[in-house]
Write a protein that holds these residues in place. Structure first.
Motif: not given
Length: 215
Positions: A29-30, A33, A79, A82-83, A86, A149, A153
């Motif tokens: 995920m990092n 994408p 997720i 992660s958001l 970001f 979501y 992302y």
């Protein structure tokens, strides 16, 4: 003789596949994408098939229900984490989204066990009854919620072309947001009704104990 190897029930095998796909998505995920969205989306999509397998092969189980719920909750939590990275200025709202989702479904499952219902999808609340009995509505709401979501992302990586000063991915996120908002509202209804169910159980227990003592 009925099959009692619950770990190897078909819907649970699908559940294991969902977990592998979700963890794989978290891993990339990092830095990847598109791969992350594909894996995460595939894991979410398989959610529709474990229920179908459970009904088709008569392999519903409490373990399967718990596995399904844990996978959904952990995936959404991941997720949202992660958001938060970001979109640090919106971290509070993503945190609250995860908290509401986890707390409501955990208490709902606990209330189901307390009342010994056969399934967590049984509810006397009209909104939850519609949510769980109308598969199209349930599938659409869950899918639209996940889409919001995933779009948020993707927006962090690929804003898309600008239309009248607004990036295309931002437009998609705005269109998907109302469904995520309604889904959060349904989760709050889960939380409130489950809390009432647990309290009702406590009251019945207290009254029962009091009656025993008085006798």
């Amino acid at each position: 003789m009925p099959d009692t190897n619950v770990f190897l029930f078909y819907p649970n095998l699908i559940g294991y596949a969902r977990i592998v796909l979700a963890i794989w998505a978290f891993w990339v995920m990092n830095h990847a994408p598109l791969q992350a969205v594909f894996l995460y989306g595939l894991s979410a999509a398989l959610d529709a098939f474990d229920g179908w397998a459970a009904r088709t092969y008569n392999q519903s189980s409490r373990f399967g229900a718990m596995l399904d719920q844990l996978t959904d909750r952990c995936a959404l939590l991941a997720i949202n984490m992660s958001l938060c990275v970001f979109y640090p200025s919106s971290a509070f709202w993503f945190q609250m989204s995860a908290v509401i989702d986890i707390a409501s479904h955990w208490l709902h499952l606990h209330a189901t066990d307390l009342t010994r219902k056969a399934s967590h999808k049984q509810s006397s609340n009209p909104i939850l009854h519609l949510y769980y009995t109308d598969r199209l509505f349930l599938g659409f709401m869950c899918g639209a919620n996940e889409a919001f979501y995933m779009l948020m992302y993707l927006r962090a990586w690929y804003p898309g072309p600008s239309i009248l000063g607004v990036h295309l991915m931002s437009i998609f996120c705005v269109l998907a947001f109302p469904f995520a908002f309604v889904k959060a509202g349904i989760s709050l209804i889960h939380l409130a009704t489950a809390a009432q169910t647990v309290v009702d159980h406590d009251v019945a227990t207290i009254l029962g104990q009091s009656q025993v003592k008085s006798n």
